[in-house]
Design an enzyme around this catalytic site. Sequence first.
Site, short mmCIF file in Angstrom:
data_model
loop_
_atom_site.label_atom_id
_atom_site.label_comp_id
_atom_site.label_asym_id
_atom_site.label_seq_id
_atom_site.Cartn_x
_atom_site.Cartn_y
_atom_site.Cartn_z
N GLU A 1 0.86 3.88 1.61
CA GLU A 1 1.23 4.37 2.95
C GLU A 1 2.38 3.54 3.53
OE1 GLU A 1 -2.76 4.29 4.50
OE2 GLU A 1 -3.28 5.92 3.11
N HIS B 1 0.87 -1.19 0.00
CA HIS B 1 0.00 0.00 0.00
C HIS B 1 0.90 1.24 0.00
CE1 HIS B 1 -2.81 3.08 1.31
NE2 HIS B 1 -3.78 2.29 0.90
C1 PEP Z 1 -6.81 3.18 0.21
O1 PEP Z 1 -6.45 3.43 1.34
O2 PEP Z 1 -6.40 2.16 -0.36
C2 PEP Z 1 -7.72 4.11 -0.46
C3 PEP Z 1 -7.99 3.92 -1.72
O3 PEP Z 1 -8.22 5.15 0.31
P1 PEP Z 1 -9.38 6.17 -0.10
O4 PEP Z 1 -10.51 5.36 -0.71
O5 PEP Z 1 -9.79 6.81 1.17
O6 PEP Z 1 -8.81 7.12 -1.08
#
Ligand code: PEP
Length: 253
Positions: A97, A95
Amino acid sequence: MRKKLVIGNWKMNGGRATNARLLADVVSRVSGADGIDIAVCVPFPYLGNTSQHLFGCRVGLGAQDINEHESGAFTGEVSGSMLIDFDCHFVLVGHSERRDLFGETNERVAAKFEAALKSGLEPVLCVGETLAQRNAGQTNEVVFEQLQAVVDRVGVSRLQDGVIAYEPVWAIGTGETASPAQAQAVHLALRDYIRALDSQTANDVQILYGGSVKADNALSLFSEPDIDGGLIGGASLDADSFSAVCLSAKAAS
Ligand code: PEP
């Protein structure tokens, strides 16, 4: 024909009481969304409880990360076999993050992808470019490199045993979504990249879109030919929004 798949990513949100309400509401509201697959990726401490809540339900369970080792002196980490113990089917790897805040490299993400496969989990490989990379015209180069690291590690055909999620970093949690045409262009580029290596894998692998997907934009995104569903962050924390996204996936399937 690829099945649509919608996965919620709760990130570091939730609590025992709110999770129970959210899961009960989601399960009752997605009962009409037959023919698609749905799952939620919850924080590690809630896997046990969530697994009990979802027992016998059509909503599957996933985790948000995995350590690439099987066991040992890795304080604070969680292995694939532990996730299997708690009935996880999916695990997110790479991901943005994790890549950005925790320094995960393409090689480490690939090792995690391999560890997930070895444990019998279905890894969800997240790839995506930053705004600066998009503005510099580097989108395809970035996502191909992220994908190639996994192909180098496990071989192209093993991509079918996981899922790819294209998540432009500039669209995650920002409220700014890639347009259906922008997202489709990258999904098609990814599929064509895989096709050059193995056409069967290219046809079969599910490629999800993630980045500020909500009830009002899900149907147009999921109607694109190479978008096989979504990875949903913020909207997965609200039962009405998440179930509306799931019902859009059904409508588009
Ligand atoms: C995610 O965290 O994978 C994501 C897509 O977040 P959001 O839908 O809040 O943009």
